[in-house]
Design an enzyme around this catalytic site. Structure first.
Site, mmCIF file in Angstrom:
data_model
loop_
_atom_site.group_PDB
_atom_site.id
_atom_site.type_symbol
_atom_site.label_atom_id
_atom_site.label_comp_id
_atom_site.label_asym_id
_atom_site.label_seq_id
_atom_site.Cartn_x
_atom_site.Cartn_y
_atom_site.Cartn_z
ATOM 1 N N ILE A 139 -3.648 -6.878 19.603
ATOM 2 C CA ILE A 139 -2.331 -7.227 20.145
ATOM 3 C C ILE A 139 -2.366 -8.651 20.692
ATOM 4 O O ILE A 139 -1.471 -9.469 20.430
ATOM 5 C CB ILE A 139 -1.890 -6.230 21.231
ATOM 6 C CG1 ILE A 139 -1.630 -4.848 20.618
ATOM 7 C CG2 ILE A 139 -0.633 -6.726 21.949
ATOM 8 C CD1 ILE A 139 -1.297 -3.774 21.634
ATOM 9 N N HIS A 195 1.108 -12.839 -12.477
ATOM 10 C CA HIS A 195 0.587 -14.178 -12.161
ATOM 11 C C HIS A 195 1.752 -15.144 -11.957
ATOM 12 O O HIS A 195 2.709 -15.111 -12.715
ATOM 13 C CB HIS A 195 -0.302 -14.669 -13.315
ATOM 14 C CG HIS A 195 -0.758 -16.091 -13.151
ATOM 15 N ND1 HIS A 195 -1.816 -16.433 -12.336
ATOM 16 C CD2 HIS A 195 -0.279 -17.250 -13.684
ATOM 17 C CE1 HIS A 195 -1.982 -17.743 -12.375
ATOM 18 N NE2 HIS A 195 -1.066 -18.254 -13.187
#
Length: 457
Positions: free
Chosen positions: A181, A444
């Site tokens: 966090i 791609h």
């Protein structure tokens, strides 16, 4: 006293999904939620959704206005406004979806056990008792506030949820705690333009990660200007005319230091939210950390009382709360074969910039267990997609069993890591060998095609 087939305490992911399922099956359901600001639970209100919204906004801010604090402060204020509109929409949507169901009743008040089948709900202007055949605890977790002198008196100390309500961008944010966090907020606020200092009490940065991964993350964060101090134990906090000062000591030698800022984030972990539930009145037991004790099917020490989500301890992820619902659904209506062991290994992502994602065991764990394995490493910059995105930081790493070619673990520290890790997870959980990803045809240019290279070992 009103009677229900099911009482759900807490309006989190598992609870709201279970309520809808039980409603569809004709059950009479009561949901008890203490705050009208928490319909839907932690994720859409104060955690996943607001933070990831701001992570994205911060990345845009860094691209458009790098080193221009006034512009970034303005973008931050706008981002907070947009975040607030989003969380408000989601909160209202969650409430509406359940409140419109004829056999679901929502009580906005504080629930506590009177006995194993009876809940008292303190409403704003009254009190009511509910009796349920099955009871589900879904109250989540709450931040741990450490015992630091002056922490309660300071006007500049925030939890992660409170900081997200601050519309003024801090010039200097001090973060106490270097866990996931803390790192997420550090990366986010640095991208917004704040100076960020992390005070971590341990002597290792990201102790659960392999050192090559941790060092790569540290290098990228320091490149953003984030200062990271290890062995730093916060001693006191006091407000000044200009902001706030944290005094801390080096655990290794006791040397005192101080750092000035204008906001402090406490990121020292979270604990199960059981305060006020009076679990002992129902005979529900908890462990030494306050987590509700469950069996593998999520039943507590009282068979008709169940615990779901963060309140039972362990990994705190929304998607695991959703899977808790699936386990309970199977126990109530299915073949009763699902349990919490079925979902291992569990993938996770940390939304720093670039994100970090992981599944399975690390290299260090594989060495400790004595496995025969090979390690594959790939700089993120080797994937052409990082060039088109201008996000070349990071690395990818895989652990592969030498005997059967199975993927034992994978860590991705690169752009889109939070998405790509799910591909690796599916390969692992369907029993594929590493050659499956080595030879898979990906589009791609994409980040996923980097798996072709990573597993070409």
């Amino acid at each position: 006293m009103k009677q229900y087939d099911a009482i759900i305490i807490g309006f989190g992911k598992a609870g709201k999904t279970l309520a809808a399922e039980l409603s569809n099956r004709g059950w009479q359901v009561a949901i008890v939620e203490r705050s009208n600001m928490m319909y839907g639970g932690t994720c859409p209100n104060v955690a996943c959704i607001p933070t990831k919204t701001l992570v994205h906004e911060a990345e845009v801010s860094a691209l458009l206005h790098h080193d221009d604090f006034p512009q970034q402060a303005n973008m931050y204020k706008q981002a907070i406004d947009r975040k607030n509109r989003l969380t408000s929409f989601l909160r209202n949507d969650n409430y509406e979806r359940l409140s419109k169901r004829p056999n679901v009743t929502i009580y906005t008040g504080t629930g506590s056990f009177i006995s194993a089948d009876t809940i008292k709900v303190e409403l704003p202007e009254s009190e009511i008792e509910l009796k349920g055949k099955e009871i589900f605890i879904n109250t989540g977790a709450t931040p741990i506030i450490p015992a630091i002198d002056g922490i309660q008196q300071s006007q500049h100390v925030y939890t992660s949820s409170a900081l997200l309500e601050l519309s003024v961008l801090p010039h200097h944010l001090i973060i106490i705690g270097g866990g996931y966090i803390g790192l997420e907020f550090a990366s986010m606020y640095a991208n917004f333009g704040s100076k960020v200092t992390i005070l971590e009490g341990g002597n290792k940065f990201m102790p659960c990660e392999d050192r090559d991964i941790a060092n790569s993350v540290k290098e990228v964060m320091e490149k953003k200007g984030i200062e990271i101090h290890l062995n730093a134990r916060a001693q006191s906090i006091h407000d000044t005319n200009d902001g706030v000062t944290v005094t801390y000591s080096d655990v290794s030698d006791g040397t005192p230091y101080y750092v000035d800022g204008d906001a402090i984030l406490i990121a020292t972990g979270r604990k199960p939210m059981i305060e006020g539930l009076d679990l002992q009145a129902a005979g529900v037991k908890v462990d030494a950390h306050g987590a509700i004790i469950i069996n593998d099917q999520l039943r507590t020490t009282v068979p008709h009382i169940w615990a779901m989500g963060d309140v039972k301890g362990g990994s705190q992820f929304t998607y695991l709360s959703l899977d808790d619902f699936r386990i309970i659904r199977d126990q109530l209506f299915g073949d009763k074969k699902r349990d919490i062991g079925d979902r291992d290994p569990i993938q996770y992502a940390v939304f720093i910039d670039p994100p970090l994602a992981h599944i399975g065991i690390s290299e260090e764990e594989a060495l400790k267990r004595g496995y025969s394995f090979k390690v594959s490493r790939l700089p993120a910059s080797s994937i052409v997609r990082t060039r088109t995105l201008r996000q070349t930081d990071g690395m990818l790493k895989a652990i592969i069993n030498n005997h059967n070619g199975k993927i034992m673990g994978c860590t991705l520290f690169c752009t889109d890591a939070s998405e790509i890790i799910n591909i690796v997870a599916m390969a692992i959980k369907t029993g594929q060998t590493s050659t499956f990803l080595r030879d898979f045809i990906f589009t791609h240019p994409s980040m996923s095609e980097g798996l072709n290279q990573l597993f070409d070992v």
